[in-house]
Design an enzyme around this catalytic site. Structure first.
Site, PDB file in Angstrom:
ATOM      1  N   ASN A 154       0.806  -1.234   0.000  1.00  0.00           N
ATOM      2  CA  ASN A 154       0.000   0.000   0.000  1.00  0.00           C
ATOM      3  C   ASN A 154       0.838   1.283   0.000  1.00  0.00           C
ATOM      4  OD1 ASN A 154       0.787  -0.645   2.597  1.00  0.00           O
ATOM      5  ND2 ASN A 154      -1.106   0.071   3.538  1.00  0.00           N
ATOM      6  N   GLU A 251       4.884  -5.033  11.693  1.00  0.00           N
ATOM      7  CA  GLU A 251       3.848  -4.000  11.467  1.00  0.00           C
ATOM      8  C   GLU A 251       2.717  -4.676  10.719  1.00  0.00           C
ATOM      9  OE1 GLU A 251       3.556  -1.090  12.503  1.00  0.00           O
ATOM     10  OE2 GLU A 251       5.545  -0.481  13.162  1.00  0.00           O
ATOM     11  N   CYS A 285      -3.377   0.338   6.843  1.00  0.00           N
ATOM     12  CA  CYS A 285      -3.426  -0.626   7.950  1.00  0.00           C
ATOM     13  C   CYS A 285      -4.096  -0.080   9.192  1.00  0.00           C
ATOM     14  CB  CYS A 285      -2.007  -1.061   8.287  1.00  0.00           C
ATOM     15  SG  CYS A 285      -0.915   0.347   8.585  1.00  0.00           S
ATOM     16  N   GLU A 459       7.917   1.609  14.609  1.00  0.00           N
ATOM     17  CA  GLU A 459       8.656   2.327  13.579  1.00  0.00           C
ATOM     18  C   GLU A 459       8.588   3.813  13.909  1.00  0.00           C
ATOM     19  OE1 GLU A 459       7.023   0.581   9.791  1.00  0.00           O
ATOM     20  OE2 GLU A 459       9.037  -0.268   9.735  1.00  0.00           O
TER      21      GLU A 459
HETATM   22  P1  NAD Z   1       0.977  -9.838   2.978  1.00  0.00           P
HETATM   23  O1  NAD Z   1       1.027 -10.280   4.389  1.00  0.00           O
HETATM   24  O2  NAD Z   1       0.258 -10.671   1.995  1.00  0.00           O
HETATM   25  O3  NAD Z   1       2.463  -9.663   2.392  1.00  0.00           O
HETATM   26  C1  NAD Z   1       3.395  -8.796   3.022  1.00  0.00           C
HETATM   27  C2  NAD Z   1       4.788  -9.131   2.520  1.00  0.00           C
HETATM   28  O4  NAD Z   1       5.204 -10.388   3.067  1.00  0.00           O
HETATM   29  C3  NAD Z   1       4.900  -9.273   1.001  1.00  0.00           C
HETATM   30  O5  NAD Z   1       6.105  -8.670   0.583  1.00  0.00           O
HETATM   31  C4  NAD Z   1       4.952 -10.779   0.811  1.00  0.00           C
HETATM   32  O6  NAD Z   1       5.614 -11.172  -0.373  1.00  0.00           O
HETATM   33  C5  NAD Z   1       5.725 -11.212   2.031  1.00  0.00           C
HETATM   34  N1  NAD Z   1       5.540 -12.604   2.455  1.00  0.00           N
HETATM   35  C6  NAD Z   1       4.442 -13.385   2.317  1.00  0.00           C
HETATM   36  N2  NAD Z   1       4.652 -14.598   2.858  1.00  0.00           N
HETATM   37  C7  NAD Z   1       5.905 -14.588   3.364  1.00  0.00           C
HETATM   38  C8  NAD Z   1       6.716 -15.549   4.050  1.00  0.00           C
HETATM   39  N3  NAD Z   1       6.252 -16.771   4.348  1.00  0.00           N
HETATM   40  N4  NAD Z   1       7.953 -15.196   4.425  1.00  0.00           N
HETATM   41  C9  NAD Z   1       8.425 -13.956   4.160  1.00  0.00           C
HETATM   42  N5  NAD Z   1       7.724 -13.010   3.496  1.00  0.00           N
HETATM   43  C10 NAD Z   1       6.476 -13.324   3.109  1.00  0.00           C
HETATM   44  O7  NAD Z   1       0.408  -8.353   3.037  1.00  0.00           O
HETATM   45  P2  NAD Z   1      -0.043  -7.417   1.837  1.00  0.00           P
HETATM   46  O8  NAD Z   1      -1.308  -7.982   1.270  1.00  0.00           O
HETATM   47  O9  NAD Z   1       1.113  -7.155   0.956  1.00  0.00           O
HETATM   48  O10 NAD Z   1      -0.357  -6.046   2.609  1.00  0.00           O
HETATM   49  C11 NAD Z   1      -1.549  -5.797   3.271  1.00  0.00           C
HETATM   50  C12 NAD Z   1      -1.412  -6.081   4.744  1.00  0.00           C
HETATM   51  O11 NAD Z   1      -0.344  -5.316   5.284  1.00  0.00           O
HETATM   52  C13 NAD Z   1      -2.644  -5.661   5.522  1.00  0.00           C
HETATM   53  O12 NAD Z   1      -2.939  -6.642   6.484  1.00  0.00           O
HETATM   54  C14 NAD Z   1      -2.222  -4.382   6.195  1.00  0.00           C
HETATM   55  O13 NAD Z   1      -2.926  -4.081   7.368  1.00  0.00           O
HETATM   56  C15 NAD Z   1      -0.785  -4.646   6.456  1.00  0.00           C
HETATM   57  N6  NAD Z   1      -0.042  -3.390   6.631  1.00  0.00           N
HETATM   58  C16 NAD Z   1       0.425  -3.059   7.880  1.00  0.00           C
HETATM   59  C17 NAD Z   1       1.086  -1.844   8.084  1.00  0.00           C
HETATM   60  C18 NAD Z   1       1.596  -1.456   9.439  1.00  0.00           C
HETATM   61  O14 NAD Z   1       2.472  -0.586   9.509  1.00  0.00           O
HETATM   62  N7  NAD Z   1       1.109  -2.003  10.529  1.00  0.00           N
HETATM   63  C19 NAD Z   1       1.302  -0.992   7.004  1.00  0.00           C
HETATM   64  C20 NAD Z   1       0.825  -1.367   5.748  1.00  0.00           C
HETATM   65  C21 NAD Z   1       0.160  -2.571   5.575  1.00  0.00           C
END
Ligand code: NAD
Length: 485
Positions: A154, A251, A285, A459
């Site tokens: 995002n 996060e 998020c 962060e």
């Molecule tokens: P996601 O969990 O599908 O993927 C996040 C990242 O993790 C991607 O780069 C993905 O390739 C990687 N990944 C997936 N499986 C993995 C594994 N087994 N080992 C290592 N890396 C792996 O999330 P998304 O769909 O890309 O993003 C949306 C999510 O992120 C939402 O839940 C949102 O709330 C969260 N988010 C949190 C914050 C925060 O600061 N708290 C900020 C932005 C987004």
């Protein structure tokens, strides 16, 4: 490719762009049209190895530089990002579909803020002196070594910078894997950092899905993992990192409450609810997607919200008049549509929105449900799209219990004219990043992160320094050693 600042290869390693076409192709799709605008290749084992060995080789000399010298490079990169803000914003818009009316003001600019802030702090990172009579202890604040960053889709520029800035300020090296959905922006961050003087190898970007992230997390040469992603991914990555007791920052996702008391300014509360649900088309998020409205102002709130949503300008994200863009991907659009159908099937009242717009690109209408109850699926699961759920409540005590009844704990907000109540309610919220009469501000000076299953660590702010460095304590005896035998 139509955008001005295109990266020239899939990966950025050891100070330069690197390609390895043996890796699987990952198409980059412009969410506003569904067109493929680029392709990157997933990192092969050879690319992963190159990134890790380059980072390890560069880190010790970087850590040996003074903090002021390290900080100067980060601050120079911040200036360069600001100078190139327009082109970087266009790239962010192509990567994510977010409108230029957002990306021009919050993406590269907040990345620059982080580099400037941590660049400024780098020269003042110190240990302390602890006098113990004649003897004394001193502490050294040391880097962790090699940090892995893994990003969500995002805020690809911001996430890349929010992890790079404190990691590099503290003397670490980083291997960063952006989300496979938005692979482009982090490459530009790497390019600019090196153009600003960062020695080769200290910030490497490699592409791929979780299949590339996973071996980074378990590699014994990696000291820390910082993930921005969903709770299910967080559980896997946290567990994998635990096998070798790595440091982690998690996060993760949220389902945050926004509580509106009937004495609140209606206009501000509606504005806050809009910011908490529809910015970046709801793909934030910390969004306050559970909007609890005290019964006295519920109808007035819904009426005004509905009126203001009629002024949304949905359309071409490159047109600066547009203020509402598409979902990042077809997949995400389908997930959100599934939740909208569930909301209707489980009996929530659809106040407005709910439909896909057009057939080109991945646009969904801003959607509001009212009379949502606490057990409905849309009340419990993170949707990550433009779907607001409005709940009724009577008393402060009741709403606090209901707001906290979730596994998540990223954010919480309250709107009230009674500031005493505002502080009292926020003090009882089980959440890490909270707001009173505001929503979703994330200045670099303030810690950002979640409690409960929304995350571990923080962060931004001085707090991030603790998550990218460790203290060594050194006892110094001034007199004779008194041993028992
Ligand atoms: P996601 O969990 O599908 O993927 C996040 C990242 O993790 C991607 O780069 C993905 O390739 C990687 N990944 C997936 N499986 C993995 C594994 N087994 N080992 C290592 N890396 C792996 O999330 P998304 O769909 O890309 O993003 C949306 C999510 O992120 C939402 O839940 C949102 O709330 C969260 N988010 C949190 C914050 C925060 O600061 N708290 C900020 C932005 C987004």
């Amino acid at each position: 490719m139509p955008y001005p600042t295109q990266p020239t290869a899939s990966h950025f390693i050891n100070g330069k762009y690197v390609e390895d076409t043996a890796g699987a192709e990952i198409p980059v799709i412009y969410p506003a049209t569904g067109e493929q605008i680029a392709v990157v290749h997933e990192a092969t084992p050879a690319i992963i190895e190159l990134a890790i060995t380059s980072a390890r080789a560069a880190q010790k000399a970087w850590a040996a530089m003074s903090g002021t010298e390290r900080g100067r490079i980060l601050r120079r990169a911040a200036d360069m990002i600001r100078e190139r803000n327009h082109d970087l914003s266009v790239l962010e818009t192509y990567d994510t579909g977010k409108p230029m009316s957002e990306t021009l003001y919050v993406d590269a600019t907040s990345g620059a803020d982080a580099l400037e802030y941590f660049g400024g702090l780098a020269g003042s990172l110190t240990g302390e002196h602890i006098q113990l009579g004649e003897d004394w202890v001193y502490t050294r604040r040391e880097p962790l070594g090699l940090c892995v960053g893994i990003g969500a889709w995002n805020y690809p520029t911001q996430i890349a910078c929010w992890k790079a800035a404190p990691a590099l300020a503290c003397g670490n090296a980083m291997v960063f894997k952006p989300s496979e959905t938005t692979p482009l922006c982090a490459l530009k961050v790497a390019e600019i950092l090196h153009e600003a003087g960062l020695p080769a190898g200290l910030y490497n970007v490699i592409q791929g899905t979780g299949a590339v992230g996973a071996p980074l997390v378990t590699d014994p040469r990696v000291d820390k993992v910082s993930l921005t992603g969903s709770v299910p991914t967080g559980r896997k990555v946290y567990a994998a990192a635990a096998a070798s007791i790595k440091h982690v920052t998690m996060e993760l996702g949220g389902k945050s409450p926004l509580i509106i008391f009937d004495d609140a300014s209606l206009e501000d509360a509606v504005g806050g609810a809009i910011l908490a649900n529809f910015y970046s088309s709801g793909q934030v998020c910390s969004n306050g997607t559970r909007v609890f409205v005290q019964k006295g102002i519920k109808e007035a709130f819904l009426k005004r919200l509905h009126e203001r949503l009629q002024t949304v300008v949905m359309g071409d994200p490159l047109d600066e008049a547009t203020n509402f863009g598409p979902m990042v991907s077809e997949r995400q659009m389908n997930i959100v549509q599934g939740y909208i159908e569930k909301g209707q099937a489980e009996g929530a009242r659809l106040v407005c929105g709910g439909k896909r717009v057009g057939t080109e690109g991945f646009y969904l209408e801003p959607t509001v449900f009212a009379e949502v109850t606490d057990t409905m699926t849309i009340a419990r699961e993170e949707i990550f799209g433009p779907v607001m759920s409005v709940f009724d409540f009577d008393t402060e005590e009741e709403v606090i219990t209901r707001a906290n009844d979730t596994e998540f704990g990223l954010s919480a907000g309250v709107f009230t004219a009674d500031l005493t109540r505002g502080h009292r309610v926020i003090a009882q919220m089980e959440a890490g990043s909270c707001f009173i009469n505001s929503y979703n501000d994330a200045p670099v000076e303030a810690p950002f992160g979640g409690s409960k299953q929304s995350g571990v660590g923080r962060e931004n702010s001085k707090a991030a320094i603790n998550h990218y460095s460790q203290l060594k304590s050194v006892y110094v005896r001034m007199g004779a050693v008194d041993a028992p035998f």
